[in-house]
Design a protein around this motif. Structure first.
Motif, short mmCIF file in Angstrom:
data_model
loop_
_atom_site.label_atom_id
_atom_site.label_comp_id
_atom_site.label_asym_id
_atom_site.label_seq_id
_atom_site.Cartn_x
_atom_site.Cartn_y
_atom_site.Cartn_z
N UNK A 171 -6.39 15.43 -9.85
CA UNK A 171 -6.13 16.86 -9.68
C UNK A 171 -5.02 17.18 -8.71
N UNK A 172 -4.55 16.19 -7.96
CA UNK A 172 -3.46 16.43 -7.00
C UNK A 172 -2.13 16.68 -7.73
N UNK A 173 -1.32 17.53 -7.16
CA UNK A 173 0.06 17.73 -7.59
C UNK A 173 0.95 17.60 -6.36
N UNK A 174 1.95 16.76 -6.43
CA UNK A 174 2.86 16.57 -5.31
C UNK A 174 4.20 17.22 -5.62
N UNK A 175 4.64 18.12 -4.77
CA UNK A 175 5.92 18.80 -4.92
C UNK A 175 7.03 17.89 -4.41
N UNK B 80 14.32 17.07 -4.86
CA UNK B 80 14.30 17.14 -6.33
C UNK B 80 13.37 18.28 -6.76
N UNK B 81 13.81 19.06 -7.73
CA UNK B 81 13.01 20.15 -8.27
C UNK B 81 12.04 19.60 -9.31
N UNK B 82 10.84 19.26 -8.87
CA UNK B 82 9.86 18.70 -9.79
C UNK B 82 8.55 18.40 -9.09
N UNK B 83 7.60 17.92 -9.85
CA UNK B 83 6.28 17.58 -9.31
C UNK B 83 5.84 16.23 -9.85
N UNK B 84 4.91 15.61 -9.15
CA UNK B 84 4.25 14.39 -9.61
C UNK B 84 2.80 14.76 -9.93
N UNK C 132 0.86 -1.18 0.00
CA UNK C 132 0.00 0.00 0.00
C UNK C 132 0.89 1.23 0.00
N UNK C 133 0.78 2.10 -1.00
CA UNK C 133 1.64 3.29 -1.06
C UNK C 133 1.49 4.16 0.19
N UNK C 134 2.56 4.87 0.51
CA UNK C 134 2.55 5.76 1.67
C UNK C 134 1.90 7.10 1.34
N UNK C 135 2.03 7.52 0.07
CA UNK C 135 1.44 8.78 -0.39
C UNK C 135 0.57 8.46 -1.60
N UNK C 136 -0.72 8.74 -1.49
CA UNK C 136 -1.65 8.45 -2.57
C UNK C 136 -2.17 9.75 -3.17
N UNK D 292 6.36 12.28 -13.61
CA UNK D 292 7.19 13.25 -12.90
C UNK D 292 7.62 14.32 -13.89
N UNK D 293 7.31 15.57 -13.58
CA UNK D 293 7.70 16.71 -14.40
C UNK D 293 8.77 17.50 -13.65
N UNK D 294 9.94 17.62 -14.25
CA UNK D 294 11.07 18.28 -13.59
C UNK D 294 11.19 19.74 -14.02
#
Length: 243
Positions: free
Chosen positions: A131-135, A141-145, A123-127, A158-160
């Motif tokens: 619409x969510x964006x994770x920094x 790392x300079x990017x988002x999921x 089970x992932x720790x962060x779900x 992952x967008x860097x």
């Protein structure tokens, strides 16, 4: 500036994981097949790193060649796993994966044991939700999921900040998803749930300024080739509607 290190899980770029090494940390993108820890450890060592340097593990989707090693790698690194809730029933091994072959290669691949190989449930720790964006800066790392559905309902990318993206299986490249021939040519992956949603996400990424795309299958592609592929998916849909 982040450094991207490709980790060959299978020969000829037929399956890849990636390390993203930032100024303050390292993030692993995908976990490979079950038993891939040795290959990932070797890649870390080549950069002067070890499992304890992994700050987070991003799983782009629930297919075995991307999620199969996740449970073991979390245990060895103690890093949290980041994924999307739409694929959660598959990560927990409660619901079998479905496969929509995109052509002869997918149909052939489906008949082999590999896509159906089991892996340790987790089970992932962060779900993420829609619409969510994770920094990723909290992981060095300079990017988002972001959620990029289409390959599976819960696919993420992952967008860097370097205008590079790691997009899992939104698309593939080369001949028979690999690096033997036409490595700069985009193709559909062996399986794809919704090609029109894939096209929409690829257009968003290109229009948003992403210049280089790193793939789970095959070599990296530039934005021009990714746009060409997205346009081909749209034409395919239009032709299907006319028949």
């Amino acid at each position: 500036m982040s450094k991207i290190v490709r980790i060959p899980i299978l020969p000829f770029q037929m399956a890849n994981a990636h390390l993203v090494i930032g100024n303050q940390g390292c993030v692993l993108i995908d976990a490979g097949l079950p038993g891939s820890a040795t290959k990932i450890e070797r890649a870390l060592s080549s950069q002067g790193l070890s499992f304890r340097d992994i700050e987070a593990i991003v799983i782009t989707h629930a297919h075995v060649d991307h999620a199969g090693g996740a449970a073991e790698l979390r245990e060895r690194s103690r890093a949290p796993i980041i994924a999307h809730e739409e694929d959660l029933p598959h990560y927990k091994r409660e619901v079998p994966m479905t496969f929509c072959p995109t052509g002869w290669a997918g149909r052939l691949f489906f008949k082999t044991p590999l896509p159906h190989e089991s892996y340790t449930a987790f089970e992932p720790d962060v779900l993420l939700s829609d619409g969510d964006t994770l920094d990723l800066s909290k992981f060095g790392v300079n990017g988002i999921v972001k959620h990029t559905p289409g390959h599976t309902k819960g696919s993420i990318s992952v967008e860097l900040g370097s205008k590079e993206a790691l997009v899992g299986d939104l698309l593939a490249s080369g001949i028979f998803i690999g690096g033997l021939l036409r490595t700069g040519h985009a193709i559909r992956p062996p399986f794809e749930d919704d090609p029109q949603t894939v096209a929409k996400e690829l257009f968003r990424l290109v229009d948003g300024g992403i210049e280089r795309f790193y793939l789970g299958h095959g070599g990296a592609l530039d934005a021009r080739e990714v746009r060409r592929h997205a346009e081909a998916l749209v034409r395919m849909h239009q032709q299907t509607k006319q028949t």
